[in-house]
Design a protein around this motif. Structure first.
Motif, mmCIF file in Angstrom:
data_model
loop_
_atom_site.group_PDB
_atom_site.id
_atom_site.type_symbol
_atom_site.label_atom_id
_atom_site.label_comp_id
_atom_site.label_asym_id
_atom_site.label_seq_id
_atom_site.Cartn_x
_atom_site.Cartn_y
_atom_site.Cartn_z
ATOM 1 N N UNK A 242 -37.990 8.212 -21.656
ATOM 2 C CA UNK A 242 -38.016 7.990 -20.215
ATOM 3 C C UNK A 242 -37.634 6.550 -19.896
ATOM 4 N N UNK A 243 -38.128 5.596 -20.671
ATOM 5 C CA UNK A 243 -37.760 4.193 -20.470
ATOM 6 C C UNK A 243 -36.257 4.001 -20.622
ATOM 7 N N UNK A 244 -35.677 4.610 -21.652
ATOM 8 C CA UNK A 244 -34.239 4.505 -21.890
ATOM 9 C C UNK A 244 -33.440 5.033 -20.705
ATOM 10 N N UNK A 245 -33.825 6.199 -20.203
ATOM 11 C CA UNK A 245 -33.096 6.797 -19.081
ATOM 12 C C UNK A 245 -33.228 5.952 -17.816
ATOM 13 N N UNK A 246 -34.410 5.448 -17.558
ATOM 14 C CA UNK A 246 -34.615 4.619 -16.365
ATOM 15 C C UNK A 246 -33.787 3.340 -16.447
ATOM 16 N N UNK A 247 -33.786 2.702 -17.607
ATOM 17 C CA UNK A 247 -33.039 1.449 -17.768
ATOM 18 C C UNK A 247 -31.544 1.681 -17.623
ATOM 19 N N UNK A 248 -31.037 2.744 -18.220
ATOM 20 C CA UNK A 248 -29.609 3.030 -18.099
ATOM 21 C C UNK A 248 -29.240 3.461 -16.679
ATOM 22 N N UNK A 249 -30.092 4.276 -16.067
ATOM 23 C CA UNK A 249 -29.803 4.753 -14.708
ATOM 24 C C UNK A 249 -29.894 3.628 -13.682
ATOM 25 N N UNK A 250 -30.595 2.565 -14.014
ATOM 26 C CA UNK A 250 -30.711 1.435 -13.090
ATOM 27 C C UNK A 250 -29.355 0.793 -12.800
ATOM 28 N N UNK A 289 -44.109 0.878 -27.386
ATOM 29 C CA UNK A 289 -44.042 0.059 -28.598
ATOM 30 C C UNK A 289 -45.423 -0.369 -29.071
ATOM 31 N N UNK A 290 -46.342 -0.558 -28.133
ATOM 32 C CA UNK A 290 -47.706 -0.942 -28.509
ATOM 33 C C UNK A 290 -48.423 0.172 -29.267
ATOM 34 N N UNK A 291 -47.909 1.380 -29.198
ATOM 35 C CA UNK A 291 -48.540 2.489 -29.930
ATOM 36 C C UNK A 291 -48.193 2.439 -31.416
ATOM 37 N N UNK A 292 -47.202 1.590 -31.754
ATOM 38 C CA UNK A 292 -46.811 1.373 -33.157
ATOM 39 C C UNK A 292 -46.390 2.666 -33.853
ATOM 40 N N UNK A 293 -45.669 3.497 -33.089
ATOM 41 C CA UNK A 293 -45.047 4.702 -33.656
ATOM 42 C C UNK A 293 -43.574 4.690 -33.236
ATOM 43 N N UNK A 294 -42.787 3.763 -33.813
ATOM 44 C CA UNK A 294 -41.406 3.576 -33.355
ATOM 45 C C UNK A 294 -40.533 4.792 -33.618
ATOM 46 N N UNK A 295 -39.489 4.931 -32.808
ATOM 47 C CA UNK A 295 -38.551 6.029 -32.959
ATOM 48 C C UNK A 295 -37.222 5.668 -32.328
ATOM 49 N N UNK A 296 -36.264 6.580 -32.415
ATOM 50 C CA UNK A 296 -34.900 6.259 -31.997
ATOM 51 C C UNK A 296 -34.798 6.011 -30.490
ATOM 52 N N UNK A 297 -35.601 6.698 -29.684
ATOM 53 C CA UNK A 297 -35.490 6.496 -28.244
ATOM 54 C C UNK A 297 -36.082 5.153 -27.835
ATOM 55 N N UNK A 298 -37.150 4.754 -28.487
ATOM 56 C CA UNK A 298 -37.727 3.447 -28.194
ATOM 57 C C UNK A 298 -36.755 2.324 -28.566
ATOM 58 N N UNK A 299 -36.088 2.464 -29.707
ATOM 59 C CA UNK A 299 -35.145 1.432 -30.131
ATOM 60 C C UNK A 299 -33.930 1.369 -29.194
ATOM 61 N N UNK A 300 -33.442 2.531 -28.763
ATOM 62 C CA UNK A 300 -32.339 2.529 -27.809
ATOM 63 C C UNK A 300 -32.764 1.935 -26.470
ATOM 64 N N UNK A 301 -33.996 2.222 -26.060
ATOM 65 C CA UNK A 301 -34.517 1.640 -24.827
ATOM 66 C C UNK A 301 -34.619 0.125 -24.959
ATOM 67 N N UNK A 327 -31.814 -1.109 -37.089
ATOM 68 C CA UNK A 327 -33.030 -0.309 -37.127
ATOM 69 C C UNK A 327 -32.775 1.147 -36.803
ATOM 70 N N UNK A 328 -31.903 1.396 -35.840
ATOM 71 C CA UNK A 328 -31.563 2.774 -35.484
ATOM 72 C C UNK A 328 -30.903 3.493 -36.649
ATOM 73 N N UNK A 329 -29.984 2.821 -37.318
ATOM 74 C CA UNK A 329 -29.297 3.466 -38.436
ATOM 75 C C UNK A 329 -30.266 3.748 -39.587
#
Length: 417
Positions: A242-250, A289-301, A327-329
């Motif tokens: 959701x963060x990624x989509x909001x940032x890009x849509x901005x 990110x504070x949940x410390x469970x990183x993933x591809x959408x968080x990194x793209x965001x 990190x994504x790769x």
């Protein structure tokens, strides 16, 4: 109002209803009928009836409610003509009851939102991963088979067959129409997020057509992303998406010129960026990110956040972006991440470094249009104009979007003989 104007009004009302309510309508019909194809066919019947009736009498007070009631009546007619009519008696009784209830409320009852059930049904592990996404795009978002085929780089016939097989699989395997419980959630979440992400990407950078941005699809994906965070609070990757989509849509208002042409990031007017969406997106990203469970959408965001926080294109922290693509790769051996890393590297260390990074990717991405567009840009900046012209020509031929083609042709013209 003359007949032509009335016809035009009806067509526009139908177009608006399909754009805004297709997924909601078809998801309710699937819940009622337990049959994907029948639900789509009945909704199509209702749309054809709407063109006739609305052209004569004008659109009703609630077009989606009218379409839903009419589709249910069409379903009753279709089921009565079926050979297995007796086995469908329960569905008939339910539809008649719903029809009577709608009539008593003058077609103004709110339509229950069943779209998340539909997403999870389409994303069942028994269905092939690529088909899960395609089926949801078709059924939930109303994309045409042609649009989905272009997104998947396959023929329209092949995609149509894939969709038919998926619908048959759901029916024959008895896949439940429900949001899964706690135990089944993890295996289905990635597919659901992938669906939402692809819907957003089709809107953010349309694969075909005359416009670069389809805001309706972007906003639908964001709405679904919000629903996911509400349904399962504390899910880091849902928040990251959701963060990624909001940032890009901005950046939507700055990505197209007044005549609809594509505007590259380095030429965008950052005053047009939606700071409210940026603020919401960054807060969501920090929370995830504070949940410390990183993933591809968080990194793209995080990459989008670096762009959003830069005061100008020249002030962008390209070193951070290169590291984030590394990190994504590491998460997913997707060569597209390395392509995007090369683009960032071109602004950090120059176009030659980017070309060197691009060379090992050619065998993997020769059929991927952005590879050739990026290569053309690196060559242009390096001064290798003949090679740049060749790459621009390939990129233009491979693009299905007129706005994108116009932008590439303009770049090509600047280095013409």
């Amino acid at each position: 109002m003359d007949e032509i104007d009335q016809d035009d009004l009806a067509r526009r009302a139908i177009t608006d209803a399909v754009r805004d309510h297709f997924g909601r309508l078809v998801s309710v019909l699937i819940k009622d009928l337990r049959d994907f194809q029948l639900a789509e066919d009945c909704l199509q019947d209702a749309l054809e009836s709407a063109l006739v009736h609305w052209s004569r009498k004008g659109p009703p007070q609630s077009p989606p409610a009218w379409l839903l009631q009419t589709a249910r009546r069409k379903a009753i007619d279709r089921i009565r003509r079926m050979k297995n009519f007796e086995r469908k008696s329960a569905e008939i009784s339910c539809l008649i009851e719903l029809d009577q209830r709608a009539a008593e409320n003058h077609d103004t009852q709110p339509i229950v939102d069943e779209r998340l059930r539909l997403i999870f049904t389409c994303c069942h592990p028994a269905i092939d991963p690529k088909t899960r996404v395609a089926l949801t795009l078709r059924t939930l978002c109303g994309l045409t088979t042609t649009e989905i085929a272009r997104a998947f780089l396959v023929s329209e016939d092949a995609m149509a067959q894939r969709l038919v097989r998926a619908r048959n699989k759901i029916e024959k395997a008895g896949i439940p129409y429900e949001v899964p419980d706690e135990d089944a959630w993890p295996e289905r979440l990635n597919s659901v997020l992938a669906v939402i992400y692809l819907v957003f990407n089709e809107g953010y950078s349309a694969t075909a057509g005359d416009v670069q941005v389809r805001s309706d699809l972007c906003e639908e994906a964001i709405r679904l992303g919000r629903l996911m965070t509400m349904l399962r609070p504390g899910e880091a990757e849902s928040e990251g998406l959701l963060a990624l989509m909001l940032l890009n849509h901005s950046r939507r208002a700055a990505r197209a010129s007044a005549d609809g042409g594509f505007v590259a990031l380095n030429n965008q007017d950052r005053q047009l960026w939606d700071r409210k969406l940026i603020g919401e997106g960054i807060l969501l990203l920090e929370t995830s990110l504070h949940r410390k469970r990183p993933g591809i959408y968080q990194l793209q965001a995080a990459i989008s956040a670096v762009h959003a926080e830069a005061s100008s294109y020249d002030e962008t922290r390209w070193d951070e972006i290169v590291s984030l693509y590394d990190g994504l790769y590491a998460f997913s051996n997707n060569p597209v991440y390395l392509l995007n890393r090369a683009v960032a590297l071109s602004f950090l260390n120059g176009p030659q470094a980017a070309l060197d990074a691009l060379q090992p990717l050619e065998s993997h991405l020769s059929g991927y249009q952005p590879f050739h567009a990026s290569k053309a840009d690196f060559l242009r900046r390096l001064g290798s104009l003949e090679d740049a012209r060749t790459s621009y020509t390939v990129a233009i031929e491979m693009s299905g979007n007129e706005s994108e083609r116009a932008f590439l042709r303009m770049r090509l013209a600047t280095i013409a003989h």
